[in-house]
Design a protein around this motif. Structure first.
Motif, short mmCIF file in Angstrom:
data_model
loop_
_atom_site.label_atom_id
_atom_site.label_comp_id
_atom_site.label_asym_id
_atom_site.label_seq_id
_atom_site.Cartn_x
_atom_site.Cartn_y
_atom_site.Cartn_z
N ASN A 168 -35.47 -20.59 15.39
CA ASN A 168 -34.82 -19.66 14.47
C ASN A 168 -33.43 -20.17 14.11
O ASN A 168 -32.76 -20.83 14.92
N THR A 170 -29.79 -18.84 11.78
CA THR A 170 -29.08 -17.77 11.07
C THR A 170 -27.83 -18.36 10.43
O THR A 170 -27.09 -19.11 11.09
N GLU A 244 -36.57 -1.31 17.05
CA GLU A 244 -36.52 -2.42 17.99
C GLU A 244 -37.93 -2.82 18.40
O GLU A 244 -38.69 -2.00 18.91
N ARG A 248 -40.08 -9.29 18.86
CA ARG A 248 -39.43 -9.89 17.69
C ARG A 248 -38.02 -9.39 17.47
O ARG A 248 -37.34 -9.84 16.55
N GLY A 249 -37.56 -8.44 18.28
CA GLY A 249 -36.21 -7.94 18.13
C GLY A 249 -36.11 -6.86 17.07
O GLY A 249 -37.09 -6.17 16.76
N LYS A 380 -28.08 -9.34 15.75
CA LYS A 380 -28.03 -9.49 17.21
C LYS A 380 -28.62 -10.81 17.67
O LYS A 380 -28.01 -11.52 18.48
N ASP A 381 -29.80 -11.17 17.16
CA ASP A 381 -30.42 -12.44 17.56
C ASP A 381 -29.57 -13.63 17.15
O ASP A 381 -29.47 -14.62 17.88
N GLY A 385 -28.87 -14.32 20.68
CA GLY A 385 -30.27 -14.43 21.07
C GLY A 385 -30.85 -15.80 20.81
O GLY A 385 -30.19 -16.83 20.98
N ASN A 386 -32.10 -15.80 20.36
CA ASN A 386 -32.84 -17.04 20.13
C ASN A 386 -32.60 -17.51 18.70
O ASN A 386 -33.39 -17.22 17.80
N SER A 387 -31.52 -18.22 18.48
CA SER A 387 -31.19 -18.69 17.13
C SER A 387 -30.10 -19.73 17.18
O SER A 387 -29.19 -19.66 18.02
N THR A 420 -25.72 -19.23 22.31
CA THR A 420 -27.06 -18.68 22.09
C THR A 420 -28.07 -19.52 22.88
O THR A 420 -27.79 -20.66 23.25
N ASN A 425 -40.73 -20.98 19.08
CA ASN A 425 -41.64 -19.85 19.09
C ASN A 425 -43.07 -20.36 18.95
O ASN A 425 -43.60 -20.49 17.85
#
Length: 466
Positions: A168, A170, A244, A248-249, A380-381, A385-387, A420, A425
Motif C-alpha cells: 500500500n 499513501t 471499521e 481492511r481498516g 490512519k493506515d 499502518g501498512n503503507s 509505518t 497483501n
C-alpha cells in the motif's frame, strides 16, 4: 510481562554481534550494570533485550518491514496579487533537501515618509542569526520552478511498482489555503498533478509486465465535507457511513468501486469527480477547495492457469486536503465561515495525530486521537499502518505568509519521525466452484470405469477356474 530470561555473559556477547544496534546498546547497558552489581536493573534489561529480539523475529517471519514517512516540501512562487502588495520571496533552497525561511522583516527599510529611509531593525540572536529565520531538512525540496512531473519522479514514482506487487502507498498534500495543494495533486492540462501521473504509470507498468499475470484495477473517489463523507463518482450522493473493517481498516459503507481498463477511463472519472467537488472563491484563493478529496486505486494481480491462484492486492491512496485558513484573511461569512471552521477542526486533529506519532520514538506508547475526525480515520493506515507514505508539504514563498509557512514546515518536520509497518497483501483464491465440480465429475466417472473393469476381471477369473 515476558518471563525473565537468564543471560550468561558469554551468550550476551555472542548475541550482541548479530543483534540490531538498539539491542546491542541495551545489552552493553545491561552488562555495565551487571558489573556494578545492580541485579534489578540487569533483570529489566534482560527482559527488554528478549522482548526486542522476539519482536524483531516476529516481524521478519511475517514479512513486515519498517518504513519512515517520506516528507517533501514544495514552495510556490509569488502570485501577481502578492507582488502588487509588496511581498517578497522568503523561501530559499540551499540544496535538494534543505530549505531556509528568511526573516520577513529583514528588508523592512521602506519609510512612510517619501525620501527618508526607515532604519533597519535587525532581530538577531547569538552568532548573528536572525530571530525569525528557520532552516529545515527534508527528504526532498522543490522551489517554484519545479514542475509536477519533477515532484512526482522524486516522491511518488518509486512506490508505483510496489503497489503492483501488493504493498500500500499513501500520498497527501498538506499546507495552508492557497499554497498549491490542489495544483500539486490534480494539476491542469499543461502540468498534470500527482493523481493523474500516478494513474498513468499504473497502467504503463501493467502494460510492460508482458502479459504473464492478470490485473484488475478499481477506483473510488470520496470527499469529506463538514465531517460528512460523500461519493464523488455518483451525482447527488447522500452522506455515507465510515465503518471499521477488521481486515481492511476504515471503509466507507456503500462507496462506489468502479473497474477500469485503461487510463483514459479513470481520467474521465477523475474529471467528473472534480467537477462535483465543492469549491468556492474566498479572499485568499480564487478557487478554494472546501473539502478533503481521497482517490483510492486498488490493483489486484493474479497468476494465470492455476487452480489455486495466488494473488496480491495493493492500494494507492491520493489525498488532496483542504487548506487551513483564518477568517480575518479570507473574509468568510455565513456558510463559508462554518466550512472553514470544520476544515480547521479536521486539520487540527491531523496535526495532533502527527504530534502524537512523532512522540512515540521518544516516549514509547502515546495515545493517538484518530477518532477525533473522519479525515484522520481515513488516513490512519497511511500514518501508522501498512503503507508507504509520502507527505508533500506545500508552502507559499510570500513574506506575508510567514506564519503559515513556518507552521506547515514545523508539522512536516515532526512527521519525519513517524514509522509505518509495511507488508505485501498476499492471499490465495480458489478457482470457480464449477471448475472443481467438473474435476469431481471426471474423477467419479473414472472411478466407475475402474470398478466396472475390476468386476469384469473378477468375473472372468472365476469362470476360468471352474
Amino acid at each position: 510481562r515476558l518471563p525473565r530470561a537468564r543471560v550468561s555473559p558469554g551468550s550476551t556477547t555472542r548475541a550482541s554481534n548479530a543483534a540490531p544496534i538498539g539491542i546491542r546498546v541495551a545489552m552493553s547497558y545491561a552488562s555495565h550494570h551487571a558489573a556494578n552489581g545492580d541485579g534489578k536493573t540487569l533483570g529489566e534489561m534482560e527482559e527488554l533485550v528478549d522482548a526486542s529480539m522476539k519482536f524483531t523475529r516476529v516481524l521478519k517471519r511475517k514479512g513486515v518491514s519498517q518504513a519512515t514517512l517520506q516528507v517533501a516540501v514544495r514552495a510556490r512562487p509569488l502570485s501577481r496579487k502578492e507582488m502588487s502588495n509588496g511581498a517578497r520571496t522568503i523561501t530559499k533552497l540551499v540544496d535538494e533537501r534543505c530549505v531556509v525561511v528568511l526573516d520577513p522583516d529583514e528588508d523592512a527599510n521602506v519609510s512612510t515618509v517619501p525620501g527618508v529611509p526607515k532604519p533597519l531593525k535587525r532581530k538577531e540572536v547569538a552568532a548573528g542569526v536572525r530571530k525569525k529565520e528557520r532552516r529545515y531538512v527534508f527528504d526532498a525540496a522543490y522551489d517554484g520552478e519545479a514542475s509536477n512531473e519533477q515532484v512526482y519522479r522524486g516522491t511518488v514514482l518509486p512506490h508505483i511498482a510496489g503497489v503492483l506487487r501488493g504493498t500500500n502507498a499513501t500520498v497527501f498534500a498538506y499546507g495552508a489555503t492557497g499554497s498549491g495543494k490542489t495544483h500539486t495533486m490534480v494539476g491542469d492540462q499543461r502540468d498534470p498533478g500527482l493523481m493523474v501521473l500516478s494513474l498513468r504509470d499504473v497502467f504503463r507498468f501493467i502494460a510492460s509486465d508482458g502479459g504473464e499475470k492478470d490485473y484488475k484495477v478499481e477506483c473510488s473517489y470520496t470527499e469529506v465535507y463538514n465531517e460528512l463523507v460523500y461519493d464523488l463518482l455518483v451525482p447527488n450522493s447522500p452522506a455515507l457511513e465510515l465503518r471499521e473493517d477488521p481486515e481492511r481498516g476504515p471503509m466507507v459503507s456503500g462507496l462506489t468501486h468502479v473497474a477500469v481498463d485503461d487510463e483514459n477511463a479513470i481520467f474521465e472519472l477523475l474529471r467528473k469527480g472534480n467537477a462535483r467537488r465543492k469549491t468556492e472563491e474566498t479572499g485568499a484563493n480564487a478557487v478554494s477547495s472546501r473539502s478533503h478529496a481521497v482517490l483510492e486505486i486498488w490493483v489486484t494481480r493474479t497468476e494465470r492457469n492455476h487452480y489455486c491462484k495466488a494473488y496480491t492486492t495493493g492500494k494507492l491512496a491520493l489525498v488532496d486536503l483542504a487548506g487551513a485558513e483564518r477568517a480575518s484573511e479570507t473574509n468568510n461569512r455565513g456558510h463559508q465561515l462554518r466550512d472553514g471552521a470544520n476544515i480547521n477542526r479536521s486539520l487540527l486533529s491531523l496535526a495532533n495525530c502527527i504530534n502524537a506519532l512523532g512522540k512515540r520514538k521518544k516516549k514509547g506508547f502515546v495515545f493517538v486521537p484518530f477518532r477525533d475526525s473522519k479525515l484522520t480515520r481515513i488516513l490512519k493506515d497511511g500514518l501508522c499502518g501498512n503503507s508507504r507514505t509520502v507527505m508533500v508539504a506545500t508552502v507559499s514563498g510570500s513574506s506575508h505568509q510567514y506564519e503559515h509557512t513556518v507552521n506547515t514546515l514545523k508539522y512536516a518536520d515532526r512527521a519525519k519521525e513517524i514509522k509505518t509497518h509495511v507488508h505485501e497483501n498476499r492471499g490465495t483464491v480458489e478457482t470457480h466452484i464449477a471448475e472443481y465440480q467438473r474435476m469431481i465429475d471426471a474423477l467419479q466417472e473414472e472411478r466407475r470405469e475402474l470398478r466396472a473393469e475390476v468386476d469384469r476381471l473378477k468375473g472372468g477369473g472365476g469362470g476360468g477356474g471352474g
